[in-house]
Design a protein around this motif. Structure first.
Motif, PDB file in Angstrom:
ATOM      1  N   ILE A 451       0.833  -1.201   0.000  1.00  0.00           N
ATOM      2  CA  ILE A 451       0.000   0.000   0.000  1.00  0.00           C
ATOM      3  C   ILE A 451       0.870   1.256   0.000  1.00  0.00           C
ATOM      4  O   ILE A 451       0.600   2.231  -0.718  1.00  0.00           O
ATOM      5  N   GLN A 452       1.924   1.246   0.796  1.00  0.00           N
ATOM      6  CA  GLN A 452       2.813   2.406   0.850  1.00  0.00           C
ATOM      7  C   GLN A 452       3.535   2.615  -0.469  1.00  0.00           C
ATOM      8  O   GLN A 452       3.713   3.752  -0.919  1.00  0.00           O
ATOM      9  N   GLU A 453       3.961   1.519  -1.103  1.00  0.00           N
ATOM     10  CA  GLU A 453       4.632   1.634  -2.400  1.00  0.00           C
ATOM     11  C   GLU A 453       3.674   2.140  -3.468  1.00  0.00           C
ATOM     12  O   GLU A 453       4.056   2.918  -4.353  1.00  0.00           O
ATOM     13  N   CYS A 454       2.402   1.709  -3.376  1.00  0.00           N
ATOM     14  CA  CYS A 454       1.390   2.181  -4.322  1.00  0.00           C
ATOM     15  C   CYS A 454       1.187   3.690  -4.180  1.00  0.00           C
ATOM     16  O   CYS A 454       1.171   4.417  -5.174  1.00  0.00           O
ATOM     17  N   LYS A 455       1.065   4.124  -2.943  1.00  0.00           N
ATOM     18  CA  LYS A 455       0.868   5.553  -2.702  1.00  0.00           C
ATOM     19  C   LYS A 455       2.054   6.364  -3.210  1.00  0.00           C
ATOM     20  O   LYS A 455       1.884   7.420  -3.845  1.00  0.00           O
ATOM     21  N   CYS A 492       0.262  -1.022  -7.885  1.00  0.00           N
ATOM     22  CA  CYS A 492      -1.109  -0.808  -7.407  1.00  0.00           C
ATOM     23  C   CYS A 492      -2.123  -1.785  -7.974  1.00  0.00           C
ATOM     24  O   CYS A 492      -3.175  -2.000  -7.361  1.00  0.00           O
ATOM     25  N   GLY A 493      -1.830  -2.363  -9.115  1.00  0.00           N
ATOM     26  CA  GLY A 493      -2.797  -3.244  -9.724  1.00  0.00           C
ATOM     27  C   GLY A 493      -3.892  -2.469 -10.441  1.00  0.00           C
ATOM     28  O   GLY A 493      -3.958  -1.237 -10.385  1.00  0.00           O
ATOM     29  N   LYS A 494      -4.785  -3.228 -11.131  1.00  0.00           N
ATOM     30  CA  LYS A 494      -5.857  -2.590 -11.885  1.00  0.00           C
ATOM     31  C   LYS A 494      -7.201  -3.139 -11.429  1.00  0.00           C
ATOM     32  O   LYS A 494      -7.306  -4.238 -10.889  1.00  0.00           O
ATOM     33  N   GLY A 495      -8.227  -2.336 -11.641  1.00  0.00           N
ATOM     34  CA  GLY A 495      -9.556  -2.752 -11.252  1.00  0.00           C
ATOM     35  C   GLY A 495     -10.553  -1.646 -11.535  1.00  0.00           C
ATOM     36  O   GLY A 495     -10.261  -0.667 -12.226  1.00  0.00           O
ATOM     37  N   LEU A 496     -11.751  -1.815 -10.983  1.00  0.00           N
ATOM     38  CA  LEU A 496     -12.817  -0.821 -11.154  1.00  0.00           C
ATOM     39  C   LEU A 496     -12.972  -0.052  -9.845  1.00  0.00           C
ATOM     40  O   LEU A 496     -13.021  -0.640  -8.764  1.00  0.00           O
ATOM     41  N   GLN A 497     -13.061   1.236  -9.952  1.00  0.00           N
ATOM     42  CA  GLN A 497     -13.103   2.073  -8.745  1.00  0.00           C
ATOM     43  C   GLN A 497     -13.961   3.303  -9.021  1.00  0.00           C
ATOM     44  O   GLN A 497     -14.056   3.774 -10.157  1.00  0.00           O
TER      45      GLN A 497
END
Length: 654
Positions: A451-455, A492-497
């Motif tokens: 999560i920290q790396e994504c941010k 972060c990956g991909k998806g629907l948000q």
């Protein structure tokens, strides 16, 4: 302010003589003779005819009084206007003063003076000053002062001192001579007492706005005690009274009350009464031994404030209400009693709660039970607009006593604005790691790192985009942005948000803190790649991750779901599912707590809403938003509510 001394006895006689000079020569002789007879009789029969209660005056006199001043001068004519209160409470023993009491043997218990210097007191002062039309760019708040503490009644100088004078002028007149005293003189020959309370000024600290809209520390110097009481002694001898009135002038801390004849006292009340006034004064006092009296008191700050049936207590929703029923004198108090609490408003009796127990594990409202009500002290909170009728019943000296008070609860008003954005398929924004101290789903070490790396990767992309805006044709910056975006997708990956933002604005009521509590339930349907069978599951309602879900008046939520990938036998990266449908049902509550660590959270608004999203992936591994997913959340509405959010489990991780 000063003491009336033994010379008042001589003054009364001089007033009689003055009256006699207006009569005939014979009348003068007659009335002088009557005065002489009166003094002779007074010295001869001091115990049988006069009101000498005992040979030796009491060396100390219990003193108890309280002053409550409340104001709310919010009218168009008042600008700036203020709302606030001052509460003073003093309790101790005054000391008999031989120097200032009557030296005559026949009058030693009729002209008594007790010094109240040094009696301990405490006070609380709050004042908020606002402007209806502040200068442009300035807050409506002009100044705010809050403080209090302990102090003692004092002798400021020979003309300003604290003490009690007992003057039993009427009791000195033998009944057989009463008819011979002129009416104009007899009206002044009453049993009465004077009480003076004065203190040194005390500081109250606060903040004040300057002409440039900046706030600076400021200090007020106020004199908590500046009180004069002049009252007749009741026939039963108990000196215990109270006065209640409204005034229209700005709050005055100098107070005077009297019920003496007009030719002895020019003014009954000061400040001058005005039934429509916005300043309320309540003065209560007991000197000496008190008749058994039942009181209901409220704990405010460091002391107990006396409450009255004809003066409803005004509180804000969530404000702590700690009461006690007490009989005075305290040696008459059994320490046992029964409370009755009734609510009159939209929530009925449920407008009053014992407490709200909320944590990451559960949320539950607790109401008062019989054990709470069968107690001398009780604590509860008003949660909704309405009026409460409170009574306390006990026994003293074998007699049943009952006292009633009223409590008016005012709930602050808020507007809530909700903004949403359309669904977006792409790189997910994962926010911050959940805090294990207030969240029911603990982020593990690896998850926290992800999560920290994504941010951090989102921040790198934003930085690269800003730099490219300054030099749009810089190939190095273009490549750097591409690299940052690729790294972001990896982390972060991909998806629907989707994105939803809540913002609350307070329209009325006392200042306080805000939080959002969100409950969620939902369902998920998925179809594995290469099959035509759907699998569905549901998850029950629970807390949405943390308590509180969000802090403050404004927060952005970005719910959604991730598309998972796996390696195929030929080492290709492909989505696990070809079809995903995820639906959420939310109940979001706006909650408010007035300033003060002992106050309680109360629900203000509730807005139920739901959202569904669909992702479909083709045989080549390309994914996108499917149809007919809901593009934006659907809202039932935004409602005022007094119902608390309650839960038994957490929905995080579902």
């Amino acid at each position: 302010m000063h003491f009336y001394t033994v010379h008042m006895c001589k003054t009364e006689i001089k007033e009689v003589e003055k009256f006699l000079h207006n009569d005939s020569k014979w009348g003068i002789r007659l009335y002088k003779m009557l005065i002489l007879i009166f003094l002779i009789v007074a010295m001869v029969i001091p115990k049988s005819t006069l009101a000498a209660e005992q040979d030796t005056p009491k060396k100390t006199m219990p003193i108890r009084f309280s002053l409550n001043i409340h104001w709310n001068q919010d009218s168009a004519k008042n600008d700036p206007w203020s709302h606030g209160s001052m509460m003073v409470s003093c309790r101790g023993k005054a000391t008999y003063s031989e120097e200032w009491s009557a030296p005559y043997e026949h009058a030693k218990n009729s002209f008594l003076t007790y010094s109240a210097d040094g009696i301990p007191c405490q006070f609380v002062y709050n004042n908020t000053i606002q402007e209806h039309n502040p200068p442009k760019g300035c807050s409506t708040l002009l100044a705010e002062y809050r403080g209090g503490g302990q102090f003692r009644l004092a002798r400021i100088n020979t003309g300003m001192s604290s003490g009690l004078n007992i003057r039993k002028m009427g009791s000195l007149i033998p009944k057989e001579f009463s008819s011979l005293i002129p009416a104009s003189v007899k009206s002044k020959m009453v049993d009465y007492y004077d009480f003076f309370a004065v203190s040194e000024p005390k500081p109250v600290h606060g903040t004040k706005r300057d002409d440039k809209c900046r706030f600076h520390a400021d200090t007020l110097m106020i004199r908590p005690a500046s009180i004069v009481i002049r009252y007749k002694i009741p026939e039963d001898g108990y000196i215990t009274e109270h006065r209640y009135w409204n005034a229209a002038v700005s709050p005055q801390l100098q107070v005077k009350v009297s019920n003496l004849p007009k030719d002895m006292e020019s003014k009954e009340l000061s400040p001058t009464p005005d039934k429509k006034g916005e300043v309320t004064y309540r003065l209560n006092w007991t000197f000496g031994e008190a008749r058994p009296t039942l009181r209901i008191e409220r704990h405010v700050g460091d002391y107990w404030m006396l409450l009255f049936e004809d003066d409803p207590v005004k509180v804000t929703s969530g404000e702590k209400i700690e009461l006690r029923g007490i009989v005075l004198p305290e040696n008459k108090d059994s320490g046992k009693g029964q409370w009755t609490i009734q609510g009159k408003g939209p929530s009925g009796d449920k407008m009053f709660i014992k407490k709200y127990e909320a944590s990451k594990d559960k949320g539950k409202v607790k109401y008062l039970d019989s054990k709470d009500l069968n107690n001398q002290n009780i604590t509860f909170y008003g949660t909704d607009d309405g009026k409460g009728e409170i009574s306390y019943e006990t026994t003293a000296d074998g007699k049943t006593m009952k006292k009633h008070i009223k409590i008016n609860v005012e709930k602050p008003k808020f507007d809530v604005e909700i903004k949403t954005e359309d669904n977006k398929y792409g790189v997910l924004y994962r926010g911050d790691p959940l805090n294990s101290g207030e969240c029911c789903y603990n982020t593990t070490g690896d998850e926290k790192r992800v999560i920290q790396e994504c941010k951090a990767s989102w921040e790198k992309v934003t930085e690269a985009e800003e730099n490219l805006k300054k030099d749009t044709n810089n190939s190095g910056l273009i490549n750097k942005l591409k690299g940052a975006r690729s790294k972001r997708e990896e982390k972060c990956g991909k998806g629907l948000q989707f994105r939803i933002k809540f913002n609350a604005t307070q329209k009325s009521g006392a200042p306080g803190n805000l939080q959002y509590v969100q409950l969620v339930s939902g369902s998920r349907t998925e179809r594995r790649r290469g099959t035509d069978k759907n699998e569905s599951k549901t998850f029950p309602e629970g807390l949405d991750g943390c308590y509180p879900t969000y802090k403050g008046n404004s927060e952005t939520d970005m719910p959604g779901f991730e598309v998972s990938y796996e390696k195929t036998e030929d080492n290709k990266t492909m989505p696990v599912y070809s079809f995903i449908k995820q639906c959420y049902k939310f109940k979001t509550y706006l909650m408010y707590k007035p300033k003060g660590k002992e106050n309680e959270w109360v629900p203000i608004k509730k807005f139920p809403w739901e959202w569904c999203g669909i992702v479909q992936c083709n045989d080549w591994g390309h994914c996108g938003e499917g149809y007919p997913g809901k593009k934006i959340p659907e809202f039932e509405g935004i409602y005022d509510t007094s119902k608390y959010p309650e839960w038994k489990q957490c929905a995080a991780g579902e």
